[in-house]
Motif scaffolding. Sequence first.
Motif, PDB file in Angstrom:
ATOM      1  N   PHE A 148       1.237  -1.210  -0.243  1.00 22.43           N
ATOM      2  CA  PHE A 148       0.054   0.154   0.202  1.00 22.43           C
ATOM      3  C   PHE A 148       1.153   1.382  -0.135  1.00 22.43           C
ATOM      4  O   PHE A 148       0.365   2.456  -0.772  1.00 22.43           O
ATOM      5  N   HIS A 154       0.622   1.677  -6.346  1.00 26.81           N
ATOM      6  CA  HIS A 154      -0.500   1.696  -5.460  1.00 26.81           C
ATOM      7  C   HIS A 154      -1.453   2.503  -6.266  1.00 26.81           C
ATOM      8  O   HIS A 154      -1.171   3.426  -6.052  1.00 26.81           O
ATOM      9  N   ASP A 155      -2.858   1.948  -5.769  1.00 20.34           N
ATOM     10  CA  ASP A 155      -3.519   2.933  -6.884  1.00 20.34           C
ATOM     11  C   ASP A 155      -3.532   3.716  -8.205  1.00 20.34           C
ATOM     12  O   ASP A 155      -4.276   4.382  -8.356  1.00 20.34           O
ATOM     13  N   LYS A 156      -2.802   2.607  -8.726  1.00 21.00           N
ATOM     14  CA  LYS A 156      -2.211   3.436  -9.977  1.00 21.00           C
ATOM     15  C   LYS A 156      -3.332   2.382 -10.741  1.00 21.00           C
ATOM     16  O   LYS A 156      -3.756   2.384 -12.541  1.00 21.00           O
ATOM     17  N   HIS A 159      -6.867   3.558   3.777  1.00 22.02           N
ATOM     18  CA  HIS A 159      -5.507   4.025   2.445  1.00 22.02           C
ATOM     19  C   HIS A 159      -5.906   3.383   0.981  1.00 22.02           C
ATOM     20  O   HIS A 159      -5.235   3.520   0.903  1.00 22.02           O
ATOM     21  N   ALA A 160      -7.238   3.121   1.154  1.00 22.50           N
ATOM     22  CA  ALA A 160      -7.570   2.148  -0.100  1.00 22.50           C
ATOM     23  C   ALA A 160      -8.332   3.502  -0.683  1.00 22.50           C
ATOM     24  O   ALA A 160      -8.359   4.181  -0.467  1.00 22.50           O
ATOM     25  N   GLY A 161      -7.880   2.774  -2.112  1.00 22.66           N
ATOM     26  CA  GLY A 161      -9.081   4.149  -3.191  1.00 22.66           C
ATOM     27  C   GLY A 161      -9.981   3.149  -4.245  1.00 22.66           C
ATOM     28  O   GLY A 161     -10.234   2.646  -3.489  1.00 22.66           O
ATOM     29  N   LYS A 201     -10.020   2.724  -6.615  1.00 24.83           N
ATOM     30  CA  LYS A 201      -8.918   1.375  -7.380  1.00 24.83           C
ATOM     31  C   LYS A 201      -9.111  -0.131  -6.264  1.00 24.83           C
ATOM     32  O   LYS A 201      -8.303  -1.035  -6.743  1.00 24.83           O
ATOM     33  N   ASP A 202      -9.394   0.028  -5.249  1.00 27.86           N
ATOM     34  CA  ASP A 202      -9.077  -0.645  -3.889  1.00 27.86           C
ATOM     35  C   ASP A 202     -10.761  -1.978  -4.217  1.00 27.86           C
ATOM     36  O   ASP A 202     -11.245  -0.974  -3.926  1.00 27.86           O
ATOM     37  N   THR A 219     -11.940  -3.402 -11.007  1.00 30.73           N
ATOM     38  CA  THR A 219     -12.299  -4.472  -9.536  1.00 30.73           C
ATOM     39  C   THR A 219     -13.335  -5.005  -9.788  1.00 30.73           C
ATOM     40  O   THR A 219     -13.931  -5.201 -10.619  1.00 30.73           O
TER      41      THR A 219
END
Length: 589
Positions: free
Chosen positions: A372, A377-379, A404-406, A408-409, A574
């Motif tokens: 993370f 991450h988050d790309k 901390h997830a975006g 895209k997670d 996702t």
Amino acid sequence: MSMNQFLIAVLLFRRTHSMLSSRLIVVAWTLVALGGCASVMPYNGSGTSAPAAISVLPQHVFLPQVQRSYPTFQPKMPPPARHLYVANIGALPPDQKRLLVTLQGIVNRTQPRIYLVWGSDDLFWLHQMQKQGQTGAPIPVKQPLSLVQIFRNDIQGAVIPDPQVYISPDIAVDIAALDNLVVATPALAQQLHLPIKVDLRRRFKNDVQALRYLRTQLAPRLNPFLFLSMDPLVLRGGAEDQIIAARGITFWVTGPKEQHEPGADMVGEKQQIEKLFAATPLDGTVRGYWLNGPGTGLGEGEGVKLASEFGKVTVVSDYVHNLSVFSGVRLAVLRQKFAPPPKLDRSKVYLSFTISDGDNLNTWQDFFWHWFKSPYHDKFAVGWGMSPTLIDVAPTIARWYYEHAGAKDEFFADVSGVGYIYPSVWAERLRDHQTAFQDFYNWTWRYMQRMDMKTIRPHMAFSQNNKRAMQGIAKVAAALPQVQFLMPDYGYMGENSYQRITYQLPSGQVIFRAGTYRTRNKTEEIPYLVQQIRAHVGATRPAFINVFIWNWGMGMHRLYLLLKALGPDYVDVTPSQLNTLYREAHHDG
């Protein structure tokens, strides 16, 4: 060996803890009647089978119906103290670590006050507890053993294991939990001026005698919903603190490579644990792990299978720390940041990366947080399998990942729901296995709601063949009618047809079976995954595929390289977006 048999064998090797830095109620207990049915050949993690044990139980048993003393699936501790005593024990010898972890469990039972540090991960999560307002400034403890004097009034003395009986330390942990004792060597007890209250030296002839004593004399006074399967050599790593605090049942079954250890008897030990499981209620949790390296313990496959057959779930947690502190934090629900899918393009292949081993509590404490923090991450979109009961045992950790997830997670329930089971053999040794099956998935759905999870990964090992696996998947889907789609399999199971990897049930639920598996050659892994993905979607457009990713061999940068290697015709989404796009492409069935 068929392809399916080979793949199942490979699946059973999946944990790699030894190679990685990581990885009272007394009433209603039943007397187990004697019977005679042969059990299966235990898989021991080394590619061979140990001698078959003969079960002394009837083919099907009734479990006692016992009310949980807590409303959650996993036990909770009281809220932690505002100022925790923090001691760094990373450099201490094993006997001192073991003593301090047992002290931690006893002290933290009434209120979490001791936090132990093995390394940087523990400091990271302590800092997160402070940032989240769950505790304040710590009280540093320069001399860790001074904790014994600080909390001397919380303990009654020491219990001494027998070095001539291999699993004696496990029995010592059980006695410590019951009688508020620390597990110590005679020298440590003398050094710390602790009276020896229980001395297990020469108490038992062998492991079987020790486990029989646990089952008949100690277990009826312990928590029948909580177990710890732990190699005695690992009873210094921190996993037992909450087990002691919640008065769980600690045990070990030796494996083929441990039969030279004093008192070892794999066959007899397994029979004792079968009797123990048959005398304890449905939906108990087995924490720890079923092996500690190749040839030790029952092995993952056989251990999870044994627990599943008796209606017990496995939660891998052999190298976790301070759960007696984290589990005191209260957190009712978590919410995810779902985003709408991209516009459907019927010329594209839509794929969802689904990361493995999130049912393992260790991965969230000391592994995935590095992913993370990656600049990649988050790309791109990632689906993260996660143990839903993380919200019980470590809310601090679960909250950090959700925050901390975006967009895209996405987190989903990992193998195979509220705990690690094999659905194909779940409650197989019980009389009312269908009711037990639904009960497990009722628990699962409650926790999926708390974690805002939309789907689940059933683990279809021991399904023998793909026809039975598909029947098992449909059975899980029927038990979870609220779930629109499922993402089964711990890796590709050998189906050649795209229509049998990605398909829709008569119920309308969509199944995205794993379309990929891994190679052990890391340099070839990305080309191997590219080849599998392209082969399994073929000329189908639009296509929708679940891309299983083995966490131990990947990372965010390598996932980025995989996506680039596939090219612009492959679109990352996702799991929920994959479902939405599939339904749009098929006009919702």
